[in-house]
Design a protein around this motif. Structure first.
Motif, PDB file in Angstrom:
ATOM      1  N   PRO A 179       0.897  -1.140   0.007  1.00 18.28           N
ATOM      2  CA  PRO A 179      -0.106   0.134   0.207  1.00 18.28           C
ATOM      3  C   PRO A 179       0.609   1.250   0.019  1.00 18.28           C
ATOM      4  N   THR A 180       2.153   1.103   0.428  1.00 15.95           N
ATOM      5  CA  THR A 180       2.887   2.338   0.756  1.00 15.95           C
ATOM      6  C   THR A 180       4.015   2.319  -0.148  1.00 15.95           C
ATOM      7  N   PHE A 181       4.222   1.596  -1.136  1.00 21.46           N
ATOM      8  CA  PHE A 181       5.358   1.414  -1.723  1.00 21.46           C
ATOM      9  C   PHE A 181       5.755   2.428  -2.660  1.00 21.46           C
ATOM     10  N   TYR A 182       4.669   2.982  -3.373  1.00 16.59           N
ATOM     11  CA  TYR A 182       5.175   4.023  -4.315  1.00 16.59           C
ATOM     12  C   TYR A 182       5.921   5.228  -3.417  1.00 16.59           C
ATOM     13  N   ASP A 183       5.486   5.617  -2.296  1.00 13.79           N
ATOM     14  CA  ASP A 183       6.170   6.768  -1.838  1.00 13.79           C
ATOM     15  C   ASP A 183       7.484   6.163  -1.221  1.00 13.79           C
ATOM     16  N   THR A 184       7.456   5.002  -0.705  1.00 15.06           N
ATOM     17  CA  THR A 184       8.862   4.633  -0.266  1.00 15.06           C
ATOM     18  C   THR A 184       9.721   4.435  -1.595  1.00 15.06           C
ATOM     19  N   LEU A 185       9.317   3.884  -2.536  1.00 10.73           N
ATOM     20  CA  LEU A 185      10.128   3.921  -3.892  1.00 10.73           C
ATOM     21  C   LEU A 185      10.791   5.305  -4.306  1.00 10.73           C
ATOM     22  N   VAL A 186       9.696   6.140  -4.468  1.00  2.00           N
ATOM     23  CA  VAL A 186      10.285   7.451  -4.736  1.00  2.00           C
ATOM     24  C   VAL A 186      11.018   8.168  -4.009  1.00  2.00           C
ATOM     25  N   ALA A 187      10.925   7.973  -2.635  1.00  3.29           N
ATOM     26  CA  ALA A 187      11.837   8.610  -1.631  1.00  3.29           C
ATOM     27  C   ALA A 187      13.310   7.777  -1.600  1.00  3.29           C
ATOM     28  N   GLU A 188      13.275   6.680  -1.792  1.00  2.36           N
ATOM     29  CA  GLU A 188      14.618   5.995  -1.614  1.00  2.36           C
ATOM     30  C   GLU A 188      15.678   6.074  -3.003  1.00  2.36           C
ATOM     31  N   LEU A 189      14.781   6.192  -4.144  1.00  3.23           N
ATOM     32  CA  LEU A 189      15.414   6.638  -5.247  1.00  3.23           C
ATOM     33  C   LEU A 189      16.070   8.070  -5.337  1.00  3.23           C
ATOM     34  N   GLN A 190      15.363   8.823  -4.752  1.00  2.00           N
ATOM     35  CA  GLN A 190      15.737  10.205  -4.446  1.00  2.00           C
ATOM     36  C   GLN A 190      16.934  10.225  -3.417  1.00  2.00           C
ATOM     37  N   GLU A 191      17.192   9.552  -2.692  1.00  2.00           N
ATOM     38  CA  GLU A 191      18.217   9.241  -1.661  1.00  2.00           C
ATOM     39  C   GLU A 191      19.410   8.462  -2.446  1.00  2.00           C
ATOM     40  N   LEU A 192      19.115   7.837  -3.418  1.00  2.00           N
ATOM     41  CA  LEU A 192      20.128   7.213  -4.225  1.00  2.00           C
ATOM     42  C   LEU A 192      20.889   8.198  -5.207  1.00  2.00           C
TER      43      LEU A 192
END
Length: 438
Positions: A399-412
């Motif tokens: 349910p929350t993977f979209y936000d997590t993926l966006v945030a983690e790839l920004q960190e990357l």
């Protein structure tokens, strides 16, 4: 895992979110109560959220005319917004306000959730009777079937899609010609093209890290190293996913490499999807890896150059899925009428209307597609289906993977997290939800 659509034209990578139970009761009661075929005086209550000028809106308006002529029944059509249907579905479908048929978002937390709650009709018998399964490629059927837990890909049929979507590579033909470049057919040729543009001082890839496109590229890179079993494990929870394994490690490290080599703007983490698309439209970036939902807009808005598409090189798997589903609420008053309407939308002439107006029909005869640009897109989509290549979207599993993926790839891409740490964070988020289904 309910999914809202996170892009222009309501398509593309799906933003998963919890389905809201609360909402307003909508619309008036259905005018008929017959559960056998149509006749004069019967009413089919239909909801969908496609615009009147969209490919689906045009095709379904014609389907309504055909339905009324052939059955003698009347269609009571109500255009709802996507959010109206999404946010009130559980409440409305559990009441006498339920329509007979409606468009609903595909996926575990949307159609799957409603199916698991007993709010949607099991239409398996109707699928067999009308032969809809014979018209749909295997990957398109995945989002139409759900087990008792609401997980897609097995169990009973709870919906029928009649259009599709997928991610491909858009390219500026004029920019390629000016640089003396050909369409790449291998991955090495693809990176050589990217290098050639960088040498000219051009950032080749239109990208956006504030929204979905960067995550789509990340997943496409993983798919280029993957097989169907990886997709089934990732999306359908068949086996544990190795978040430090070959496919995901390649995707994460290669994406970072793209930034380091200048293939992607170093400030990508602050760019929205709309900005990325516009950078392709205005000719700033010669390549854009994104969805078929952009295609019609590009046809209409690109005036200074010719564009084309090609599949991501050396990958048999592509992001994409069926479009949204026709579903029949369990409390529908006229289920047989609903099945008749679905069947009309699957006819070649209605499918051709979808195709000739910029959509991706699932059962059209390509001989009926008269628009050359539309045919280019449809043939590319059919080629993916012929390989059973549709592999859904990276944010679908939780349910929350979209936000997590966006945030983690920004960190990357900002250099604030290593590839391994990003993958661990993504894996932790994934497992926190998916472990309940194993």
């Amino acid at each position: 895992m309910a999914r809202t659509i996170r892009t222009n034209a309501k398509r593309g990578i799906a933003l998963v979110s919890s389905l809201t139970i609360a909402g307003l009761a909508l619309a008036a009661c259905s005018g008929g109560s017959s559960d056998s075929g149509g006749e004069a005086g019967d009413t089919l209550k239909l909801w969908h959220y496609e615009g009147a000028d969209s490919a689906m809106g045009i095709a379904w308006a014609e389907a309504i005319k055909v339905f009324e002529e052939e059955t003698g029944a009347t269609v009571e059509f109500e255009e709802k917004s996507f959010e109206q249907i999404r946010s009130t579905a559980s409440q409305v479908l559990n009441s006498d306000e339920a329509p007979d048929i409606m468009e609903f978002n595909k996926g575990n937390a949307t159609a799957g959730l409603l199916a698991s709650q007993g709010l949607l009709t099991d239409i398996t018998d109707a699928v067999g009777e009308y032969g809809w399964d014979e018209k749909l490629a295997p990957a398109l059927q995945t989002t139409a079937t759900y087990n008792e837990d609401g997980v897609m890909g097995s169990g009973s049929w709870f919906g029928v899609p009649n259009y599709g979507e997928f991610v491909t590579v858009y390219y500026n033909k004029d920019a390629f010609a000016a640089a003396g470049l050909e369409i790449p057919t291998t991955y090495d040729e693809f990176t050589a093209v990217l290098d050639a543009f960088v040498e000219q001082g051009i950032t080749p890839l239109a990208e956006a890290g504030l929204e979905y496109p960067l995550g789509q590229l990340w997943y496409q890179l993983a798919l280029s190293q993957a097989d169907r079993q990886f997709v089934n494990d990732y999306q359908l929870y068949e086996n544990p996913v190795d978040w430090q394994g070959e496919e995901i490690t390649y995707a994460t490290e290669t994406l970072l490499d793209y930034v380091d080599k200048g293939y992607i703007d170093p400030d990508v983490s602050g760019v929205k999807a709309e900005d990325a698309g516009v950078s392709f439209i205005n000719g700033t970036a010669p390549i854009f890896v994104s969805g078929s939902w952009w295609y019609g807009r590009f046809v209409n808005e690109i005036t200074d150059f010719d564009f084309g598409i090609f599949p991501f090189p050396d990958s048999d798997l592509s992001l994409g899925s069926s479009g949204n589903l026709w579903v029949v609420p369990e409390r529908a008053a006229n289920k047989e009428l609903a099945y008749e309407f679905i069947d009309i939308t699957m006819r070649p002439e209605i499918q051709a209307l979808i195709g000739n107006n910029g959509g991706l029909p699932v059962a059209a005869d390509t001989a009926d597609i008269t628009d050359a640009k539309s045919l280019e897109l449809i043939e590319a989509f059919n080629a993916v289906n012929e390989k059973d290549g549709l592999s859904f979207y990276p944010d679908w599993p939780t349910p929350t993977f979209y936000d997590t993926l966006v945030a983690e790839l920004q960190e990357l891409v900002n250099g604030t997290k290593s590839s391994a740490d990003v993958q661990k964070a993504l894996g932790d988020e994934y497992e926190s939800y998916v472990s309940d289904f194993r």
